[in-house]
Design a protein around this motif. Structure first.
Motif, PDB file in Angstrom:
ATOM      1  N   PHE A 131       0.826  -1.214   0.000  1.00 37.58           N
ATOM      2  CA  PHE A 131       0.000   0.000   0.000  1.00 37.58           C
ATOM      3  C   PHE A 131       0.861   1.265   0.000  1.00 37.58           C
ATOM      4  O   PHE A 131       0.504   2.282  -0.595  1.00 37.58           O
ATOM      5  N   HIS A 132       2.022   1.207   0.696  1.00 34.17           N
ATOM      6  CA  HIS A 132       2.903   2.374   0.792  1.00 34.17           C
ATOM      7  C   HIS A 132       4.144   2.204  -0.082  1.00 34.17           C
ATOM      8  O   HIS A 132       5.227   2.687   0.272  1.00 34.17           O
ATOM      9  N   GLU A 133       3.963   1.537  -1.196  1.00 31.86           N
ATOM     10  CA  GLU A 133       5.098   1.231  -2.063  1.00 31.86           C
ATOM     11  C   GLU A 133       5.802   2.494  -2.552  1.00 31.86           C
ATOM     12  O   GLU A 133       7.022   2.530  -2.700  1.00 31.86           O
ATOM     13  N   HIS A 134       5.022   3.585  -2.802  1.00 36.50           N
ATOM     14  CA  HIS A 134       5.628   4.822  -3.300  1.00 36.50           C
ATOM     15  C   HIS A 134       6.538   5.468  -2.251  1.00 36.50           C
ATOM     16  O   HIS A 134       7.530   6.113  -2.606  1.00 36.50           O
ATOM     17  N   ILE A 135       6.220   5.286  -0.979  1.00 40.83           N
ATOM     18  CA  ILE A 135       7.060   5.856   0.087  1.00 40.83           C
ATOM     19  C   ILE A 135       8.266   4.963   0.354  1.00 40.83           C
ATOM     20  O   ILE A 135       9.382   5.437   0.576  1.00 40.83           O
ATOM     21  N   LEU A 136       8.030   3.643   0.319  1.00 38.26           N
ATOM     22  CA  LEU A 136       9.082   2.682   0.654  1.00 38.26           C
ATOM     23  C   LEU A 136       9.933   2.285  -0.548  1.00 38.26           C
ATOM     24  O   LEU A 136      10.783   1.399  -0.426  1.00 38.26           O
ATOM     25  N   ALA A 137       9.692   2.919  -1.707  1.00 42.56           N
ATOM     26  CA  ALA A 137      10.405   2.553  -2.929  1.00 42.56           C
ATOM     27  C   ALA A 137      11.932   2.545  -2.772  1.00 42.56           C
ATOM     28  O   ALA A 137      12.603   1.650  -3.302  1.00 42.56           O
ATOM     29  N   PRO A 138      12.534   3.514  -2.040  1.00 47.28           N
ATOM     30  CA  PRO A 138      14.008   3.492  -1.901  1.00 47.28           C
ATOM     31  C   PRO A 138      14.544   2.245  -1.215  1.00 47.28           C
ATOM     32  O   PRO A 138      15.716   1.911  -1.375  1.00 47.28           O
ATOM     33  N   LEU A 139      13.696   1.544  -0.448  1.00 43.14           N
ATOM     34  CA  LEU A 139      14.148   0.356   0.276  1.00 43.14           C
ATOM     35  C   LEU A 139      14.007  -0.917  -0.558  1.00 43.14           C
ATOM     36  O   LEU A 139      14.547  -1.956  -0.189  1.00 43.14           O
ATOM     37  N   LYS A 140      13.251  -0.834  -1.648  1.00 41.84           N
ATOM     38  CA  LYS A 140      12.949  -2.036  -2.416  1.00 41.84           C
ATOM     39  C   LYS A 140      14.224  -2.645  -2.982  1.00 41.84           C
ATOM     40  O   LYS A 140      14.997  -1.997  -3.672  1.00 41.84           O
ATOM     41  N   GLY A 141      14.434  -3.916  -2.674  1.00 38.12           N
ATOM     42  CA  GLY A 141      15.595  -4.642  -3.177  1.00 38.12           C
ATOM     43  C   GLY A 141      16.903  -4.290  -2.498  1.00 38.12           C
ATOM     44  O   GLY A 141      17.963  -4.744  -2.929  1.00 38.12           O
ATOM     45  N   SER A 142      16.838  -3.497  -1.435  1.00 37.34           N
ATOM     46  CA  SER A 142      18.070  -3.076  -0.769  1.00 37.34           C
ATOM     47  C   SER A 142      18.787  -4.282  -0.147  1.00 37.34           C
ATOM     48  O   SER A 142      18.175  -5.131   0.495  1.00 37.34           O
ATOM     49  N   ARG A 143      20.090  -4.321  -0.314  1.00 39.53           N
ATOM     50  CA  ARG A 143      20.881  -5.406   0.265  1.00 39.53           C
ATOM     51  C   ARG A 143      21.026  -5.266   1.773  1.00 39.53           C
ATOM     52  O   ARG A 143      21.435  -6.208   2.442  1.00 39.53           O
ATOM     53  N   LYS A 144      20.696  -4.103   2.273  1.00 38.55           N
ATOM     54  CA  LYS A 144      20.770  -3.909   3.714  1.00 38.55           C
ATOM     55  C   LYS A 144      19.640  -4.630   4.434  1.00 38.55           C
ATOM     56  O   LYS A 144      19.724  -4.855   5.640  1.00 38.55           O
ATOM     57  N   LEU A 145      18.558  -4.956   3.737  1.00 40.90           N
ATOM     58  CA  LEU A 145      17.425  -5.642   4.342  1.00 40.90           C
ATOM     59  C   LEU A 145      17.673  -7.142   4.369  1.00 40.90           C
ATOM     60  O   LEU A 145      17.910  -7.764   3.325  1.00 40.90           O
ATOM     61  N   ILE A 146      17.591  -7.732   5.561  1.00 44.46           N
ATOM     62  CA  ILE A 146      17.784  -9.174   5.723  1.00 44.46           C
ATOM     63  C   ILE A 146      16.619  -9.711   6.537  1.00 44.46           C
ATOM     64  O   ILE A 146      16.422  -9.308   7.691  1.00 44.46           O
ATOM     65  N   PHE A 147      15.809 -10.600   5.944  1.00 41.19           N
ATOM     66  CA  PHE A 147      14.637 -11.150   6.614  1.00 41.19           C
ATOM     67  C   PHE A 147      15.024 -12.457   7.312  1.00 41.19           C
ATOM     68  O   PHE A 147      15.629 -13.349   6.710  1.00 41.19           O
ATOM     69  N   VAL A 148      14.658 -12.556   8.602  1.00 41.74           N
ATOM     70  CA  VAL A 148      14.962 -13.754   9.387  1.00 41.74           C
ATOM     71  C   VAL A 148      13.686 -14.245  10.058  1.00 41.74           C
ATOM     72  O   VAL A 148      12.783 -13.465  10.357  1.00 41.74           O
ATOM     73  N   GLU A 149      13.620 -15.577  10.286  1.00 41.40           N
ATOM     74  CA  GLU A 149      12.387 -16.177  10.804  1.00 41.40           C
ATOM     75  C   GLU A 149      12.552 -16.770  12.202  1.00 41.40           C
ATOM     76  O   GLU A 149      11.565 -17.196  12.800  1.00 41.40           O
ATOM     77  N   SER A 150      13.774 -16.828  12.719  1.00 39.36           N
ATOM     78  CA  SER A 150      13.991 -17.468  14.013  1.00 39.36           C
ATOM     79  C   SER A 150      15.258 -16.925  14.657  1.00 39.36           C
ATOM     80  O   SER A 150      16.129 -16.368  13.966  1.00 39.36           O
ATOM     81  N   PRO A 151      15.393 -17.113  15.976  1.00 40.29           N
ATOM     82  CA  PRO A 151      16.632 -16.685  16.647  1.00 40.29           C
ATOM     83  C   PRO A 151      17.860 -17.393  16.087  1.00 40.29           C
ATOM     84  O   PRO A 151      18.939 -16.797  16.029  1.00 40.29           O
ATOM     85  N   ALA A 152      17.683 -18.647  15.666  1.00 41.05           N
ATOM     86  CA  ALA A 152      18.817 -19.384  15.104  1.00 41.05           C
ATOM     87  C   ALA A 152      19.306 -18.739  13.810  1.00 41.05           C
ATOM     88  O   ALA A 152      20.510 -18.635  13.564  1.00 41.05           O
ATOM     89  N   ARG A 153      18.350 -18.305  12.991  1.00 39.69           N
ATOM     90  CA  ARG A 153      18.721 -17.630  11.740  1.00 39.69           C
ATOM     91  C   ARG A 153      19.337 -16.268  12.052  1.00 39.69           C
ATOM     92  O   ARG A 153      20.307 -15.850  11.408  1.00 39.69           O
ATOM     93  N   LEU A 154      18.816 -15.575  13.051  1.00 40.84           N
ATOM     94  CA  LEU A 154      19.371 -14.278  13.443  1.00 40.84           C
ATOM     95  C   LEU A 154      20.772 -14.438  14.022  1.00 40.84           C
ATOM     96  O   LEU A 154      21.604 -13.528  13.926  1.00 40.84           O
TER      97      LEU A 154
END
Length: 877
Positions: A131-154
């Motif tokens: 919904f806020h893609e126009h505001i968050l556009a600078p973050l799209k595909g950024s290598r600084k973003l890392i998604f984790v699902e568990s403490p072990a992955r973190l």
């Protein structure tokens, strides 16, 4: 919005936000904090999204808290962990807040941000980012973003012993029963994994989804307290009903029976672990004793004796069945005679139960409201009597950890507002019995005002709901004038201050305008009979009036006028003079407080309000420093630069462009306000300050502008400047000597065709002659007064009669000869010119209406006669 982090910090610091209780409350929520280090030996900051609730937490204060927390790391790299566990709509940033977050924090937040670890991203977060893609556009595909699902992955990035996620997040990973290969049924069936833990259910997608250009596993968390119902459809399918979800969730799995049993187990265990209040209020309304309690109390007031007896026995049965603590006041029996006039008994029972069985409050009040609307007039009066003792119990639920209960409080308030609007015949009683009670409930008052404002804004300014809510605010204040008046006034001041973070050219164009107009009507209604506690809030009230006067429609302007009259009336009816009232309040210096409020708005950008605050500052200040004068002059310089740019655009035949014309007018208004303020502040400045002599040239520059609206203000500034000067030419020309100033002034002289270097006095008179053509009689009179003042100043060093014609006085005498009978009678003229009077539709004397051509003719005659013998032409002509 164009506020940088530095300006934002300065604004919040000047507002002393860090010391305010609201900011301390935000800080204590631990939404954003620093703890531990990453494997790269960088400090790690944590943002816990579920702890921020947009209805309870001021987003600007949160941003300020984040900036202060990061301050010592502005020039160091750091990592950020964002915990999206159980994040939902109540934790969102609204679009304008999200945009403001990026603008304010981008300058100091992102350059040193190493990595962002996003933990437990869920379906709601995915939809929010879309919904806020126009505001968050600078973050799209950024290598600084890392998604984790568990403490072990973190742990790949932050060692387990260094991880400082909240306990509520980590406990979700303990004692799990995992059911893989489930299918979630929706418009697009999704493979999921269902995890049932001691406190919550987790539904984790088995297939990755796109979030900000990254492939992510989504994990939805549902706490046991949110589970309303789990139902086994057949051997392979079950449904799960979650509080506040639009509909039940459906799942298919081979072990549905085991999943359902596990969910029922954690739901039951949670219910048993709660207090009686939490368990009772979690049962569905049809099973709650509150429903039957209302039926019993209402029918105890019936005109039918049999119905009264049955209602009494129902009340006895409720007491025994649900173990209601009524202290032995009831005993079920047959043939009991209950009088029709038993209101005091009913009210006494209700009052006792409200104290001993407060967990019934929400359901009981909902039933009371529903029954009230369907009852006769007599029964409505009774209903109000036994309802009122329960209202104070709403305080315990307004900050309850269960969101469902908090929403029920708001729902009850909305229903009470609806009844107030619809039940016209009960309006006075509803105000006295219901709303007056809320005025004493400090913790609930903000929520009540929120509901009032929301309903008023929905109806629109001047609508029936808006007027009724403003009238109802008087009932709130009846029982606690100090508390209610403080809440309303400070809320309006806060909203006005918020307009500075996203300023608009006019206040009416701001998205907060409706809230401002509504609260102003509240103030008007409260201002009669000193319900605003005027003596204690005088600086804030005067501040509000000066910022809002002459804004909005005629009805709102009339409201502001009425507010001023009522404020003065309240002061006069206090049986004490204003000065005496002020002495009764400890540490009260109302004028100094008002001055500080004006300064705060005068020195920050806000086209709609800044010029007003600047004028107020000039009118009420009792002292001024050189720095403050310089600050005002800098504001004027920036406005002049903007004004010059707009003129260039207008010269390109786009004057009809509304945006340009609006900005142009705004610049002119701010320039004029600044000049007027400086004019009033000059007498307060140290007489020896060098600023006085600079002001002379600033005033002349204003006179050189081709703007009628600014000429009067510039002339007043010149007059005030002359009051501090005794010698004109020599001192003034010294301040043009520096090379840069000399070049700039020379260019300005060439542009207007008048040279101060060649003949100072003729050049000065040349600018003042414009005043004779000004449409305002006041400006015409001031022009004559300034010329006379200058004539006195140039005559003083030579110790001559000021009407004696000399090279220094000839210019001023020439200008005055056509408009001053005294000059004509005392100054010898070689040539007598018949004066032709041009009639104008104004009250000025005929001799003040001479054409400017006559002035120039006389000026040329006397200049040729009295100037020093020289072949050099007079450049000012």
């Amino acid at each position: 919005m164009d506020m940088s982090s530095v300006k934002f910090e300065e604004f919040m610091s000047k507002s002393n936000m860090a010391e305010k209780e609201e900011f301390k409350s935000v800080k204590s929520l631990n939404i954003f904090y620093q703890a531990g280090y990453s494997r790269a030996n960088l400090p790690v900051f944590y943002y816990i999204a579920r702890r921020y609730k947009h209805t309870e937490v001021n987003s600007d204060l949160l941003v300020y808290h984040v900036l202060l927390t990061l301050k010592q790391h502005y020039h160091k790299s750091f990592d950020l962990v964002i915990d999206f566990t159980h994040t939902c709509a109540e934790n969102r940033f609204k679009s304008d807040c999200l945009n403001r977050w990026f603008v304010i924090t981008s300058e100091k937040f992102y350059p040193n941000l190493n990595n962002v670890y996003i933990y437990n991203c869920n379906n709601w977060v995915r939809e929010y980012t879309k919904f806020h893609e126009h505001i968050l556009a600078p973050l799209k595909g950024s290598r600084k973003l890392i998604f984790v699902e568990s403490p072990a992955r973190l742990a790949d990035y932050i060692a387990l012993e260094q991880q400082k996620l909240p306990g509520g997040t980590l406990i979700l990973e303990e004692d799990l029963k995992v059911f893989n290969n489930a299918l979630k049924l929706s418009h697009k069936d999704t493979k999921v994994c269902i995890k049932v833990g001691p406190q919550a259910i987790q539904v984790t997608s088995a297939e990755k989804s796109k979030v900000l250009g990254h492939n992510v596993l989504l994990n939805d968390v549902y706490y046991a307290s949110e589970i309303e119902e789990v139902c086994l459809v057949d051997d392979n399918q079950f449904t799960l009903t979650i509080t506040n979800d639009s509909g039940p969730l459906s799942f298919i799995h081979d072990s549905c029976d085991s999943i359902v049993q596990s969910i029922v187990h954690i739901r039951t265990r949670w219910a048993l672990s709660q207090t009686d209040a939490a368990v009772h209020t979690k049962i569905r309304p049809r099973d709650v004793p509150g429903t039957l309690l209302n039926i019993a109390l209402l029918n105890l007031g019936s005109s039918d004796p049999n119905l009264r007896s049955a209602a009494y026995n129902l009340l006895c049965a409720l007491t025994q069945t649900f173990d209601l603590k009524i202290e032995g006041q009831l005993l079920e029996t047959t043939g009991l005679c209950i009088p029709a006039n038993n209101t005091l008994f009913i009210k006494g029972i209700s009052n006792t139960l409200s104290q001993n069985e407060s967990h019934l409050t929400l359901e009981f009040l909902e039933e009371c409201i529903q029954g009230f609307q369907q009852s006769s007039i007599e029964m409505k009066h009774l209903c109000l009597e036994y309802m009122s003792p329960w209202l104070k119990n709403l305080v315990r639920f307004c900050r309850h950890p269960d969101e469902n209960k908090r929403q029920k409080v708001v729902c009850i308030l909305d229903k009470l507002i609806s009844v107030t609007l619809s039940q016209v015949e009960m309006y006075p009683n509803f105000q006295a019995k219901i709303w007056s009670n809320f005025g004493e409930l400090h913790d609930l008052l903000d929520i009540v005002l929120n509901c009032f404002i929301k309903r008023s804004v929905a109806g629109g300014f001047g609508s029936l709901p808006a007027e009724v809510m403003a009238d109802t605010a008087v009932a709130l204040a009846a029982s606690n004038v100090q508390l209610v008046s403080k809440k309303v006034i400070t809320r309006l001041c806060r909203i006005i201050a918020e307009t500075c973070t996203s300023p608009t050219s006019t206040l009416e164009a701001h998205n907060m305008w409706n809230d401002i107009a509504i609260l102003l009507r509240f103030l008007l209604m409260l201002s009669f009979n000193n319900s605003l506690n005027v003596a204690a809030h005088l600086p804030l009230l005067f501040h509000i009036v000066t910022l809002l006067v002459c804004t909005g429609p005629v009805s709102l302007r009339a409201s502001i006028h009425g507010l001023v009259i009522n404020i003065i009336h309240s002061l006069c009816t206090c049986q004490l003079e204003l000065s005496a009232v002020m002495k009764d309040i400890p540490n009260c210096n109302w004028l100094e407080q008002w001055t500080q409020l004006a300064k705060r708005f005068a020195f920050q950008h806000n086209p709609a309000l800044q010029y007003r605050a600047i004028i107020v500052l000039g009118c009420i200040s009792k002292s001024v420093s050189e720095n403050e004068i310089k600050h005002l002059l800098r504001i004027m310089v920036k406005s002049l630069e903007s004004y010059a740019r707009d003129l260039e655009v207008i010269d390109k035949d786009v004057r009809m462009h509304r945006g340009v014309e609006s900005q142009w007018n705004s610049d002119l208004t701010l320039i004029e306000a600044t000049i007027m303020s400086v004019t009033r502040l000059l007498p307060l400045l140290n007489p020896n300050s060098p600023i006085h002599k600079h002001i002379f040239w600033i005033a002349l520059c204003v006179l050189q502008l081709d703007e009628v609206s600014l000429y009067a203000a510039g002339l007043a500034l010149l007059e005030q400047s002359l009051d501090n000067l005794s010698i004109i030419r020599s001192i003034m020309m010294e301040y043009r000597q520096p090379l840069i100033l000399h070049i700039s002034y020379k260019q300005l002289d060439n542009c207007v065709g008048l040279s101060f270097r060649e003949n100072f006095h003729f050049a000065l008179v040349g600018h003042l002659l414009k005043g004779f053509r000004h449409p305002s009689p006041k400006t015409l009179s001031r022009t004559i007064r300034v010329l006379s003042m200058l004539l006195s100043i140039v005559a003083k060093p030579e110790k001559r009669d000021k009407y004696e014609v000399t090279p220094n006085s000839v210019a001023y005498l020439t200008a005055l000869v056509a408009v001053s009978e005294e000059v004509r009678s005392r100054c010898h003229l070689r040539f007598h010119v018949k004066l032709v009077v041009r009639q104008k539709c104004c009250d000025a004397p005929p001799q003040l209406q001479q054409p400017a051509e006559l002035q120039l003719m006389l000026l040329a005659h006397l200049a040729d006669r009295l100037s020093p013998r020289s072949n050099r032409p007079i450049s000012c002509l």
